[in-house]
Write a protein that holds these residues in place. Structure first.
Motif, PDB file in Angstrom:
ATOM      1  N   TYR A 144      51.655 -27.469  11.037  1.00 51.50           N
ATOM      2  CA  TYR A 144      52.714 -26.552  11.471  1.00 51.50           C
ATOM      3  C   TYR A 144      53.384 -27.055  12.749  1.00 51.50           C
ATOM      4  O   TYR A 144      54.614 -27.097  12.843  1.00 51.50           O
ATOM      5  CB  TYR A 144      52.121 -25.170  11.682  1.00 51.50           C
ATOM      6  N   GLY A 145      52.585 -27.442  13.742  1.00 49.42           N
ATOM      7  CA  GLY A 145      53.153 -27.900  15.004  1.00 49.42           C
ATOM      8  C   GLY A 145      53.922 -29.195  14.861  1.00 49.42           C
ATOM      9  O   GLY A 145      54.968 -29.373  15.507  1.00 49.42           O
ATOM     10  N   ALA A 146      53.438 -30.125  14.031  1.00 48.07           N
ATOM     11  CA  ALA A 146      54.136 -31.396  13.847  1.00 48.07           C
ATOM     12  C   ALA A 146      55.487 -31.183  13.173  1.00 48.07           C
ATOM     13  O   ALA A 146      56.500 -31.794  13.576  1.00 48.07           O
ATOM     14  CB  ALA A 146      53.276 -32.354  13.031  1.00 48.07           C
ATOM     15  N   GLN A 230      53.519 -32.205  22.060  1.00 51.39           N
ATOM     16  CA  GLN A 230      53.317 -33.647  22.026  1.00 51.39           C
ATOM     17  C   GLN A 230      54.350 -34.330  21.137  1.00 51.39           C
ATOM     18  O   GLN A 230      54.881 -35.386  21.481  1.00 51.39           O
ATOM     19  CB  GLN A 230      51.898 -33.954  21.526  1.00 51.39           C
ATOM     20  N   VAL A 231      54.650 -33.721  20.000  1.00 47.20           N
ATOM     21  CA  VAL A 231      55.614 -34.316  19.076  1.00 47.20           C
ATOM     22  C   VAL A 231      57.017 -34.311  19.684  1.00 47.20           C
ATOM     23  O   VAL A 231      57.780 -35.277  19.526  1.00 47.20           O
ATOM     24  CB  VAL A 231      55.577 -33.584  17.721  1.00 47.20           C
ATOM     25  N   HIS A 257      53.127 -42.347  12.792  1.00 45.65           N
ATOM     26  CA  HIS A 257      53.510 -42.640  14.168  1.00 45.65           C
ATOM     27  C   HIS A 257      53.229 -41.500  15.150  1.00 45.65           C
ATOM     28  O   HIS A 257      52.809 -41.763  16.282  1.00 45.65           O
ATOM     29  CB  HIS A 257      54.994 -42.998  14.230  1.00 45.65           C
ATOM     30  N   LEU A 258      53.475 -40.262  14.738  1.00 46.20           N
ATOM     31  CA  LEU A 258      53.374 -39.155  15.691  1.00 46.20           C
ATOM     32  C   LEU A 258      51.956 -38.604  15.788  1.00 46.20           C
ATOM     33  O   LEU A 258      51.400 -38.507  16.883  1.00 46.20           O
ATOM     34  CB  LEU A 258      54.360 -38.045  15.303  1.00 46.20           C
ATOM     35  N   LEU A 259      51.361 -38.237  14.660  1.00 43.34           N
ATOM     36  CA  LEU A 259      50.016 -37.652  14.703  1.00 43.34           C
ATOM     37  C   LEU A 259      48.950 -38.612  15.240  1.00 43.34           C
ATOM     38  O   LEU A 259      48.064 -38.178  15.981  1.00 43.34           O
ATOM     39  CB  LEU A 259      49.620 -37.142  13.318  1.00 43.34           C
ATOM     40  N   PRO A 260      48.977 -39.922  14.899  1.00 48.58           N
ATOM     41  CA  PRO A 260      47.979 -40.822  15.516  1.00 48.58           C
ATOM     42  C   PRO A 260      48.055 -40.860  17.029  1.00 48.58           C
ATOM     43  O   PRO A 260      47.038 -41.078  17.692  1.00 48.58           O
ATOM     44  CB  PRO A 260      48.313 -42.187  14.898  1.00 48.58           C
ATOM     45  N   ASN A 261      49.237 -40.630  17.603  1.00 55.94           N
ATOM     46  CA  ASN A 261      49.361 -40.624  19.057  1.00 55.94           C
ATOM     47  C   ASN A 261      49.030 -39.268  19.665  1.00 55.94           C
ATOM     48  O   ASN A 261      49.057 -39.128  20.891  1.00 55.94           O
ATOM     49  CB  ASN A 261      50.785 -41.025  19.455  1.00 55.94           C
ATOM     50  N   CYS A 262      48.735 -38.278  18.821  1.00 57.34           N
ATOM     51  CA  CYS A 262      48.285 -36.972  19.302  1.00 57.34           C
ATOM     52  C   CYS A 262      46.794 -36.780  19.093  1.00 57.34           C
ATOM     53  O   CYS A 262      46.281 -35.669  19.283  1.00 57.34           O
ATOM     54  CB  CYS A 262      49.038 -35.845  18.575  1.00 57.34           C
ATOM     55  N   ILE A 263      46.083 -37.837  18.696  1.00 59.05           N
ATOM     56  CA  ILE A 263      44.692 -37.682  18.288  1.00 59.05           C
ATOM     57  C   ILE A 263      43.814 -37.200  19.441  1.00 59.05           C
ATOM     58  O   ILE A 263      42.863 -36.451  19.241  1.00 59.05           O
ATOM     59  CB  ILE A 263      44.159 -39.019  17.715  1.00 59.05           C
ATOM     60  N   GLY A 264      44.133 -37.593  20.669  1.00 66.55           N
ATOM     61  CA  GLY A 264      43.350 -37.138  21.819  1.00 66.55           C
ATOM     62  C   GLY A 264      43.428 -35.635  21.987  1.00 66.55           C
ATOM     63  O   GLY A 264      42.401 -34.947  22.142  1.00 66.55           O
TER      64      GLY A 264
END
Length: 347
Positions: A144-146, A230-231, A257-264
């Motif tokens: 939902y957030g992405a 984050q996105v 691209h986006l979710l892998p950079n939000c993994i933290g």
């Protein structure tokens, strides 16, 4: 334009050196040896983001102690019952209301059931519910957030208004209404169906199903807002623009691209959501609308101990201590992961 050297200043500097009687030898201008170069230049090995995060996490003493306590509770909950011949519902005649002893370290209850074994199963149930509920929050909130952050504009405004509306709904009231609403249909379905899944649902009770439904309806909003923020920041980066120029579609950009950079942020939020789910389940079980007897949880054990709190206070103290250590250790591990995975907190 390059500035011309001032020869008068150079002459003054040379005069000062001459006045100080500084003597230079040929050895002063010799090439440095390999050993001297190694001592002068500190070699720094290339460290990945995850290795650096784990190194910072291991340096966090509080988080490591909390992780050790959490591992002990996990072993207690999932490995401990192996050493018992009985299960959480086994009643032994003649062993009712026994005080703690070598045979029964936590004592027994009114029905002659071993309280240590029931505490093991109770911790297992609480951990399982916390992990499952957090997984539901993770999936719904991340997607939902992405989508909201990537599309933006009017769609983002509408989706965020829905999030704000859900924030205003009292969660405990929703769980109570759901448990009352779905109790009879679930009970009828469990009685009519012969499948193993139906027997599992009947064993844990319809109230826990209501908790899972409530988490799917309400508790994902915090995760969604974090991922959206984050996105919104990441979608303006150059690599996202390059992916769009190469013809990549929105779902692929979000996934690759986006979710892998939000993994933290995803890991930290999920870890901090687990104790919230455990506390909600224990609270509802304490009120009598959690797990169905004879199944137990830490909250249900505390509720059962209230009747004999003056005579057998340890029956309330033991599950309360286990629950407190479990929630505290999960929160401290989550805080440690947040400090380790956030590069802005790097010293």
């Amino acid at each position: 334009m390059m500035e011309k050297p001032n020869f008068m200043t150079m002459q003054v500097d040379l005069d000062k050196l001459r006045d100080r009687d500084i003597e230079f030898r040929a050895d002063d201008f010799a090439l440095a040896s390999a050993e001297e170069k190694e001592n002068f230049i500190e070699k720094a090995a290339s460290v990945s983001y995850w290795k650096d995060a784990m190194r910072r996490f291991r340096k966090n003493t509080v988080a490591m102690v909390a992780l050790g306590i959490l591992i002990l509770i996990l072993l207690f909950a999932f490995i401990g019952p192996i050493f018992f011949d009985a299960n959480y519902a086994t009643q032994v005649r003649g062993e009712e209301n026994l005080d703690p002893s070598w045979a029964h370290p936590f004592g027994t209850d009114l029905q002659g059931r071993d309280l240590m074994l029931r505490a093991m199963y109770g911790a297992r149930i609480s951990l399982t519910i916390g992990v499952c509920a957090s997984a539901i929050v993770l999936v719904i909130g991340t997607i939902y957030g992405a989508i909201s952050g990537y599309i933006g504009g009017r769609v983002d405004d509408i989706m965020m208004r829905i999030v704000e509306l859900i924030y205003s709904v009292p969660d405990v009231l929703v769980v109570l209404l759901l448990s009352i609403t779905i109790k009879e249909p679930l009970t009828a379905w469990c009685n009519s169906s012969k499948s193993s899944f139906a027997s599992s649902v009947a064993e844990i009770g319809p109230s826990l199903i209501a908790i899972f439904v409530a988490f799917g309806l309400l508790y994902w909003v915090t995760m969604a807002r974090i991922i959206r923020g984050q996105v919104l920041m990441l979608k303006e980066q150059e690599y996202v623009t390059a992916a769009k120029a190469l013809g990549a579609k929105g779902p692929k950009i979000i996934k690759r691209h986006l979710l892998p950079n939000c993994i933290g942020q995803i890991i930290v939020t999920t870890c901090l959501q687990i104790p919230s789910a455990i506390f909600l389940e224990s609270f509802l079980s304490f009120l009598g609308i959690g797990v169905a007897p004879p199944m137990t949880s830490l909250g249900a054990m505390a509720a059962d101990a209230l009747g004999g709190i003056n005579t057998y206070p340890y029956r309330l103290i033991i599950p309360s201590i286990i629950l407190s250590l479990l929630i505290l250790s999960l929160n401290l591990v989550g805080d440690g992961l947040r400090d380790a995975l956030d590069p802005r907190l790097k010293k």
